[in-house]
Structures are given as C-alpha cells and as structure tokens.
Design an enzyme around this catalytic site. Structure first.
Site, mmCIF file in Angstrom:
data_model
loop_
_atom_site.group_PDB
_atom_site.id
_atom_site.type_symbol
_atom_site.label_atom_id
_atom_site.label_comp_id
_atom_site.label_asym_id
_atom_site.label_seq_id
_atom_site.Cartn_x
_atom_site.Cartn_y
_atom_site.Cartn_z
ATOM 1 N N GLU A 138 24.311 4.391 44.526
ATOM 2 C CA GLU A 138 24.981 5.676 44.276
ATOM 3 C C GLU A 138 25.202 5.918 42.775
ATOM 4 O O GLU A 138 25.035 7.048 42.295
ATOM 5 C CB GLU A 138 26.310 5.723 45.037
ATOM 6 C CG GLU A 138 26.108 5.740 46.543
ATOM 7 C CD GLU A 138 27.401 5.587 47.332
ATOM 8 O OE1 GLU A 138 28.492 5.528 46.716
ATOM 9 O OE2 GLU A 138 27.329 5.528 48.575
ATOM 10 N N ARG A 180 38.255 1.432 48.238
ATOM 11 C CA ARG A 180 38.285 1.837 49.658
ATOM 12 C C ARG A 180 39.701 1.675 50.212
ATOM 13 O O ARG A 180 40.162 2.473 51.029
ATOM 14 C CB ARG A 180 37.305 0.982 50.470
ATOM 15 C CG ARG A 180 35.855 1.140 50.068
ATOM 16 C CD ARG A 180 35.198 2.335 50.641
ATOM 17 N NE ARG A 180 35.042 2.260 52.076
ATOM 18 C CZ ARG A 180 34.368 3.163 52.779
ATOM 19 N NH1 ARG A 180 33.795 4.209 52.165
ATOM 20 N NH2 ARG A 180 34.270 3.064 54.074
ATOM 21 N N PHE A 191 27.634 15.717 61.934
ATOM 22 C CA PHE A 191 28.437 16.172 60.794
ATOM 23 C C PHE A 191 27.658 16.212 59.482
ATOM 24 O O PHE A 191 28.209 16.601 58.451
ATOM 25 C CB PHE A 191 29.701 15.312 60.639
ATOM 26 C CG PHE A 191 29.472 13.850 60.322
ATOM 27 C CD1 PHE A 191 29.242 13.428 59.016
ATOM 28 C CD2 PHE A 191 29.506 12.898 61.328
ATOM 29 C CE1 PHE A 191 29.041 12.080 58.722
ATOM 30 C CE2 PHE A 191 29.311 11.546 61.045
ATOM 31 C CZ PHE A 191 29.075 11.144 59.730
ATOM 32 N N HIS A 248 35.482 10.227 47.937
ATOM 33 C CA HIS A 248 34.439 9.310 48.404
ATOM 34 C C HIS A 248 34.542 8.030 47.598
ATOM 35 O O HIS A 248 34.832 8.066 46.404
ATOM 36 C CB HIS A 248 33.045 9.916 48.172
ATOM 37 C CG HIS A 248 31.943 8.888 48.263
ATOM 38 N ND1 HIS A 248 31.388 8.507 49.469
ATOM 39 C CD2 HIS A 248 31.331 8.121 47.310
ATOM 40 C CE1 HIS A 248 30.472 7.567 49.248
ATOM 41 N NE2 HIS A 248 30.419 7.317 47.949
ATOM 42 N N THR A 285 38.939 7.089 56.747
ATOM 43 C CA THR A 285 38.169 8.344 56.662
ATOM 44 C C THR A 285 38.961 9.545 57.182
ATOM 45 O O THR A 285 38.926 10.619 56.575
ATOM 46 C CB THR A 285 36.861 8.196 57.476
ATOM 47 O OG1 THR A 285 36.161 7.036 57.025
ATOM 48 C CG2 THR A 285 35.982 9.423 57.315
ATOM 49 N N ASN A 296 38.214 15.140 53.032
ATOM 50 C CA ASN A 296 39.153 14.022 52.937
ATOM 51 C C ASN A 296 39.334 13.522 51.506
ATOM 52 O O ASN A 296 39.535 12.341 51.264
ATOM 53 C CB ASN A 296 38.764 12.895 53.897
ATOM 54 C CG ASN A 296 37.329 12.419 53.661
ATOM 55 O OD1 ASN A 296 36.678 12.854 52.723
ATOM 56 N ND2 ASN A 296 36.868 11.516 54.503
ATOM 57 N N LYS A 303 36.210 14.961 45.949
ATOM 58 C CA LYS A 303 35.421 15.960 46.680
ATOM 59 C C LYS A 303 35.919 17.388 46.379
ATOM 60 O O LYS A 303 36.997 17.560 45.794
ATOM 61 C CB LYS A 303 35.504 15.657 48.176
ATOM 62 C CG LYS A 303 34.885 14.309 48.559
ATOM 63 C CD LYS A 303 34.897 14.107 50.068
ATOM 64 C CE LYS A 303 34.218 12.803 50.459
ATOM 65 N NZ LYS A 303 34.090 12.662 51.938
ATOM 66 N N TYR A 336 24.016 10.759 50.975
ATOM 67 C CA TYR A 336 24.486 10.547 52.350
ATOM 68 C C TYR A 336 23.338 10.220 53.311
ATOM 69 O O TYR A 336 23.435 10.489 54.509
ATOM 70 C CB TYR A 336 25.239 11.782 52.841
ATOM 71 C CG TYR A 336 26.653 11.896 52.308
ATOM 72 C CD1 TYR A 336 27.585 10.873 52.519
ATOM 73 C CD2 TYR A 336 27.080 13.033 51.620
ATOM 74 C CE1 TYR A 336 28.892 10.980 52.043
ATOM 75 C CE2 TYR A 336 28.389 13.141 51.143
ATOM 76 C CZ TYR A 336 29.287 12.114 51.370
ATOM 77 O OH TYR A 336 30.583 12.222 50.905
ATOM 78 N N ARG A 362 43.986 9.377 50.823
ATOM 79 C CA ARG A 362 43.767 10.275 51.965
ATOM 80 C C ARG A 362 45.033 10.426 52.807
ATOM 81 O O ARG A 362 45.300 11.496 53.361
ATOM 82 C CB ARG A 362 42.604 9.746 52.809
ATOM 83 C CG ARG A 362 41.237 9.946 52.139
ATOM 84 C CD ARG A 362 40.190 9.052 52.755
ATOM 85 N NE ARG A 362 38.823 9.391 52.351
ATOM 86 C CZ ARG A 362 37.761 8.632 52.639
ATOM 87 N NH1 ARG A 362 37.923 7.504 53.326
ATOM 88 N NH2 ARG A 362 36.556 8.981 52.242
HETATM 89 P P1 IDP Z 1 33.748 7.214 54.388
HETATM 90 O O1 IDP Z 1 33.722 8.376 53.440
HETATM 91 O O2 IDP Z 1 35.161 6.818 54.726
HETATM 92 O O3 IDP Z 1 32.884 6.080 53.951
HETATM 93 P P2 IDP Z 1 31.653 7.826 56.330
HETATM 94 O O4 IDP Z 1 31.682 7.384 57.742
HETATM 95 O O5 IDP Z 1 30.699 7.139 55.402
HETATM 96 O O6 IDP Z 1 33.149 7.740 55.784
HETATM 97 O O7 IDP Z 1 31.359 9.379 56.338
HETATM 98 C C1 IDP Z 1 31.073 10.046 55.132
HETATM 99 C C2 IDP Z 1 31.861 11.319 55.100
HETATM 100 O O8 IDP Z 1 31.402 12.164 56.148
HETATM 101 C C3 IDP Z 1 33.353 11.168 55.371
HETATM 102 O O9 IDP Z 1 34.087 10.818 54.220
HETATM 103 C C4 IDP Z 1 33.707 12.539 55.862
HETATM 104 O O10 IDP Z 1 33.794 13.458 54.780
HETATM 105 C C5 IDP Z 1 32.486 12.882 56.696
HETATM 106 N N1 IDP Z 1 32.616 12.486 58.095
HETATM 107 C C6 IDP Z 1 32.557 11.256 58.638
HETATM 108 N N2 IDP Z 1 32.690 11.272 59.968
HETATM 109 C C7 IDP Z 1 32.811 12.556 60.289
HETATM 110 C C8 IDP Z 1 32.969 13.228 61.535
HETATM 111 O O11 IDP Z 1 33.038 12.630 62.613
HETATM 112 N N3 IDP Z 1 33.088 14.594 61.472
HETATM 113 C C9 IDP Z 1 33.035 15.262 60.291
HETATM 114 N N4 IDP Z 1 32.866 14.660 59.101
HETATM 115 C C10 IDP Z 1 32.764 13.326 59.092
HETATM 116 MG MG MG Z 2 30.808 5.989 53.718
#
Ligand code: IDP
Ligand code: MG
Length: 141
Positions: free
Chosen positions: A132, A87, A59, A121, A93, A118, A11, A51, A104
């Site tokens: 994707e 993963r 968010f 992805h 996350t 973070n 990212k 997304y 992370r």
């Molecule tokens: P992942 O990347 O671990 O699969 P997801 O739940 O799919 O997590 O969320 C996608 C991305 O959205 C996360 O990697 C993070 O950058 C962002 N994200 C997820 N939850 C939140 C939140 O509660 N606040 C802000 N950003 C979030």
């Molecule tokens: Mg995800």
C-alpha cells in the site's frame, strides 16, 4: 528491532468532518513517527488496486465510490509494530462495535448498518503495508 511502516488513510468522512488532526494526534501520542503525508482525492484506479482483496464483494463498488468521493489524508507512519498498533488504535471495522477509546469507536457513526464510512484505514499486515505504501507513495524510500 521490528520498526516498520504502515499506510493510514483518513477517509473522506473523517477528512470532511475535520478529524485529520485528531487522528494524527493519536498516532503521534502513541509514539509513531509521520514519514509522509498528502491530501488527495484518490482515483478509482488507485482504489481498485488498494482494495484488490475485496474485489467482487457486494460492498466493493460502494466502497470505491465513497473513497473517491473527496479528499483523504494519506499518511505513512513508522514505529515498532505500528501496523498492529495502528489497527488497535483504529478499532474494529464496524464503528458501533469498535471499542470506546479507539478512533472508530469514538468518532465513527453508523449509517444504517453500513460500515463503509469508518473514518480511517490502516494496513493489516507488514506485507500489505509495503504494498500500500508503494501504491500511494511510489517515490518514497
Ligand atoms: P478494515 O478496514 O477494518 O481492514 P476490511 O474488511 O478490510 O476492514 O474492509 C475494508 C473497508 O471496506 C472497511 O474499512 C469498510 O470501509 C468497508 N467494509 C468492510 N466490510 C463492509 C461491509 O460489510 N459493508 C460495507 N462496507 C464494508
Ligand atoms: Mg482491511
């Protein structure tokens, strides 16, 4: 055999901090192969599709804004159960909760309880990965 592909993104925070090499090294060290790699600043249109599952969440808009704020390294990796495996390498996350030793956990920073930034992805299922990879690398066979 369960060889599969996954889409990994370094990212904008990870790219600008010069962490692409460290992320790739961990992928290769694990034994996954690099199939395609491109540095690119993604468009909003691509990110809204990428997304789509998060559309409407609080968010979503900050996430799309952040992800389109600068270059990312988009990588297709391949290997046995690499979707689940990456993963695991990436960690949770929330960088503060991500286990030490994960990408992370080792590199992620907390920006005031905001987990938007973070570092990486990774696709969350083989079905997501196929979708994707098709979005980011439409010409890839
Ligand atoms: P992942 O990347 O671990 O699969 P997801 O739940 O799919 O997590 O969320 C996608 C991305 O959205 C996360 O990697 C993070 O950058 C962002 N994200 C997820 N939850 C939140 C939140 O509660 N606040 C802000 N950003 C979030
Ligand atoms: Mg995800």
């Amino acid at each position: 055999m369960t060889t599969e592909r996954s889409l990994v993104l370094v990212k904008p925070d990870g790219f600008s901090r010069g962490l692409t090499g460290a992320v790739l090294a961990r992928i290769e060290r694990k034994g996954y192969r690099l199939v395609a790699l491109e540095i690119r600043t993604p468009t909003r249109e691509l990110l809204i599709q990428h997304y789509a599952e998060h559309e409407g969440k609080p968010f979503f808009e900050p996430l799309v804004a952040f992800m389109s704020s600068g270059p990312v390294t988009a990588v297709v990796i391949e290997g046995e159960r690499c979707v689940e495996g990456f993963r695991s390498i990436a960690g949770a996350t929330d960088p503060t909760k991500a286990a030490p030793g994960s990408i992370r956990g080792d590199f992620g920073r907390d920006f005031g309880h905001d987990v938007t930034q973070n570092v990486v992805h990774g696709s969350d299922s083989p079905e997501s990965a196929a979708r994707e990879v098709g979005l980011w690398f439409p010409g890839l066979t």
